[in-house]
Motif scaffolding. Structure first.
Motif, PDB file in Angstrom:
ATOM      1  N   ALA A  79      35.934 -20.868 -17.732  1.00  0.00           N
ATOM      2  CA  ALA A  79      35.120 -21.920 -18.348  1.00  0.00           C
ATOM      3  C   ALA A  79      34.315 -22.737 -17.345  1.00  0.00           C
ATOM      4  O   ALA A  79      33.263 -23.271 -17.692  1.00  0.00           O
ATOM      5  N   ASN A  80      34.783 -22.840 -16.106  1.00  0.00           N
ATOM      6  CA  ASN A  80      34.062 -23.634 -15.113  1.00  0.00           C
ATOM      7  C   ASN A  80      33.076 -22.796 -14.299  1.00  0.00           C
ATOM      8  O   ASN A  80      32.525 -23.268 -13.322  1.00  0.00           O
ATOM      9  N   MET A  81      32.853 -21.555 -14.709  1.00  0.00           N
ATOM     10  CA  MET A  81      31.916 -20.660 -14.017  1.00  0.00           C
ATOM     11  C   MET A  81      30.968 -20.030 -15.030  1.00  0.00           C
ATOM     12  O   MET A  81      31.045 -20.292 -16.213  1.00  0.00           O
ATOM     13  N   GLY A  82      30.095 -19.181 -14.553  1.00  0.00           N
ATOM     14  CA  GLY A  82      29.174 -18.493 -15.446  1.00  0.00           C
ATOM     15  C   GLY A  82      28.154 -19.448 -16.054  1.00  0.00           C
ATOM     16  O   GLY A  82      27.873 -20.521 -15.523  1.00  0.00           O
ATOM     17  N   ALA A  83      27.621 -19.075 -17.202  1.00  0.00           N
ATOM     18  CA  ALA A  83      26.562 -19.851 -17.845  1.00  0.00           C
ATOM     19  C   ALA A  83      27.083 -21.022 -18.680  1.00  0.00           C
ATOM     20  O   ALA A  83      26.326 -21.920 -19.013  1.00  0.00           O
ATOM     21  N   TRP A  84      28.368 -21.015 -19.025  1.00  0.00           N
ATOM     22  CA  TRP A  84      28.880 -22.048 -19.918  1.00  0.00           C
ATOM     23  C   TRP A  84      28.660 -23.475 -19.421  1.00  0.00           C
ATOM     24  O   TRP A  84      28.201 -24.328 -20.202  1.00  0.00           O
ATOM     25  N   PRO A  85      28.952 -23.832 -18.181  1.00  0.00           N
ATOM     26  CA  PRO A  85      28.704 -25.222 -17.765  1.00  0.00           C
ATOM     27  C   PRO A  85      27.242 -25.653 -17.977  1.00  0.00           C
ATOM     28  O   PRO A  85      26.980 -26.778 -18.417  1.00  0.00           O
ATOM     29  N   TYR A  86      26.303 -24.762 -17.716  1.00  0.00           N
ATOM     30  CA  TYR A  86      24.880 -25.059 -17.935  1.00  0.00           C
ATOM     31  C   TYR A  86      24.599 -25.282 -19.424  1.00  0.00           C
ATOM     32  O   TYR A  86      23.960 -26.265 -19.815  1.00  0.00           O
ATOM     33  N   LEU A  87      25.086 -24.376 -20.274  1.00  0.00           N
ATOM     34  CA  LEU A  87      24.840 -24.494 -21.714  1.00  0.00           C
ATOM     35  C   LEU A  87      25.537 -25.713 -22.302  1.00  0.00           C
ATOM     36  O   LEU A  87      24.997 -26.384 -23.176  1.00  0.00           O
ATOM     37  N   GLN A  88      26.726 -25.994 -21.826  1.00  0.00           N
ATOM     38  CA  GLN A  88      27.473 -27.157 -22.303  1.00  0.00           C
ATOM     39  C   GLN A  88      26.721 -28.453 -21.983  1.00  0.00           C
ATOM     40  O   GLN A  88      26.602 -29.330 -22.832  1.00  0.00           O
ATOM     41  N   ARG A  89      26.215 -28.568 -20.771  1.00  0.00           N
ATOM     42  CA  ARG A  89      25.421 -29.758 -20.402  1.00  0.00           C
ATOM     43  C   ARG A  89      24.137 -29.822 -21.217  1.00  0.00           C
ATOM     44  O   ARG A  89      23.718 -30.889 -21.659  1.00  0.00           O
ATOM     45  N   ARG A  90      23.520 -28.690 -21.386  1.00  0.00           N
ATOM     46  CA  ARG A  90      22.221 -28.654 -22.067  1.00  0.00           C
ATOM     47  C   ARG A  90      22.315 -28.997 -23.542  1.00  0.00           C
ATOM     48  O   ARG A  90      21.482 -29.716 -24.081  1.00  0.00           O
ATOM     49  N   PHE A  91      23.340 -28.472 -24.235  1.00  0.00           N
ATOM     50  CA  PHE A  91      23.403 -28.636 -25.688  1.00  0.00           C
ATOM     51  C   PHE A  91      24.478 -29.597 -26.176  1.00  0.00           C
ATOM     52  O   PHE A  91      24.480 -29.969 -27.337  1.00  0.00           O
ATOM     53  N   ALA A  92      25.408 -29.981 -25.327  1.00  0.00           N
ATOM     54  CA  ALA A  92      26.412 -31.011 -25.634  1.00  0.00           C
ATOM     55  C   ALA A  92      27.105 -30.834 -26.988  1.00  0.00           C
ATOM     56  O   ALA A  92      27.168 -31.759 -27.780  1.00  0.00           O
ATOM     57  N   GLY A  93      27.582 -29.633 -27.269  1.00  0.00           N
ATOM     58  CA  GLY A  93      28.408 -29.443 -28.464  1.00  0.00           C
ATOM     59  C   GLY A  93      27.713 -28.939 -29.708  1.00  0.00           C
ATOM     60  O   GLY A  93      28.364 -28.463 -30.628  1.00  0.00           O
ATOM     61  N   SER A  94      26.390 -29.058 -29.793  1.00  0.00           N
ATOM     62  CA  SER A  94      25.701 -28.503 -30.966  1.00  0.00           C
ATOM     63  C   SER A  94      24.309 -28.039 -30.565  1.00  0.00           C
ATOM     64  O   SER A  94      23.686 -28.611 -29.675  1.00  0.00           O
ATOM     65  N   LEU A  95      23.859 -27.014 -31.247  1.00  0.00           N
ATOM     66  CA  LEU A  95      22.525 -26.483 -30.984  1.00  0.00           C
ATOM     67  C   LEU A  95      21.547 -27.117 -31.955  1.00  0.00           C
ATOM     68  O   LEU A  95      21.609 -26.874 -33.156  1.00  0.00           O
ATOM     69  N   PHE A  96      20.702 -27.973 -31.431  1.00  0.00           N
ATOM     70  CA  PHE A  96      19.627 -28.605 -32.195  1.00  0.00           C
ATOM     71  C   PHE A  96      20.154 -29.417 -33.375  1.00  0.00           C
ATOM     72  O   PHE A  96      19.473 -29.579 -34.369  1.00  0.00           O
ATOM     73  N   GLY A  97      21.415 -29.880 -33.295  1.00  0.00           N
ATOM     74  CA  GLY A  97      22.001 -30.686 -34.357  1.00  0.00           C
ATOM     75  C   GLY A  97      22.314 -29.919 -35.617  1.00  0.00           C
ATOM     76  O   GLY A  97      22.710 -30.492 -36.621  1.00  0.00           O
TER      77      GLY A  97
END
Length: 146
Positions: free
Chosen positions: A92-110
């Motif tokens: 979870a602390n590697m790969g693309a997930w940290p970037y996506l988690q920061r970018r979308f913060a739990g939901s995609l476009f609400g």
């Protein structure tokens, strides 16, 4: 760059015609439309996910820049209420997930809840044991498909 396991994988090839007349696709869509769950992934995990009619698998071929419009258009055919799960083989602390988690913060476009199926956070990208890796991979895939 690609993992060695995909060099001769029968699904990871393009025909000469596709190479000559095709174009680079940033997101490869799923043919499924009436689904209960949407999986987003990149890389070789795509080939390990079971293909089911009730699960859409969208493969991101380019993570950056990833335009909101492109991702939203890829998700639109499935409706706003289906859960979206980011699936990755890395912890979870590697790969693309940290970037996506920061970018979308739990939901995609609400509209779409953004869940995750990864290995637990770790200081190492792999367990070092083939047996342990296989068990972790099976658990990861079960979690993604649930």
């Amino acid at each position: 760059m690609t993992p060695k396991s995909l060099l001769r994988h029968p699904q990871a090839v393009s025909s000469l015609d596709e190479l000559a007349t095709g174009k680079f696709e940033r997101i490869l869509p799923s043919p499924s439309r009436h689904v209960r769950r949407i999986l987003l992934c990149t890389g070789k995990i795509y080939y390990e996910l079971p293909k089911q009619d009730d699960i859409a698998v969208l493969r991101l071929e380019q993570l950056y820049p990833l335009t909101d419009e492109l991702l939203e258009n890829a998700l639109a055919p499935f409706g706003p209420s289906k859960p979206v799960v980011w699936v990755q083989e890395e912890p979870a602390n590697m790969g693309a997930w940290p970037y996506l988690q920061r970018r979308f913060a739990g939901s995609l476009f609400g509209r779409w809840p953004l869940l995750v199926a990864t290995r637990p956070a770790n200081s190492s990208p792999a367990s070092g044991s083939a047996r342990s890796h296989k068990l972790e991979q099976q658990q990861l895939i079960r979690e993604a498909m649930a």
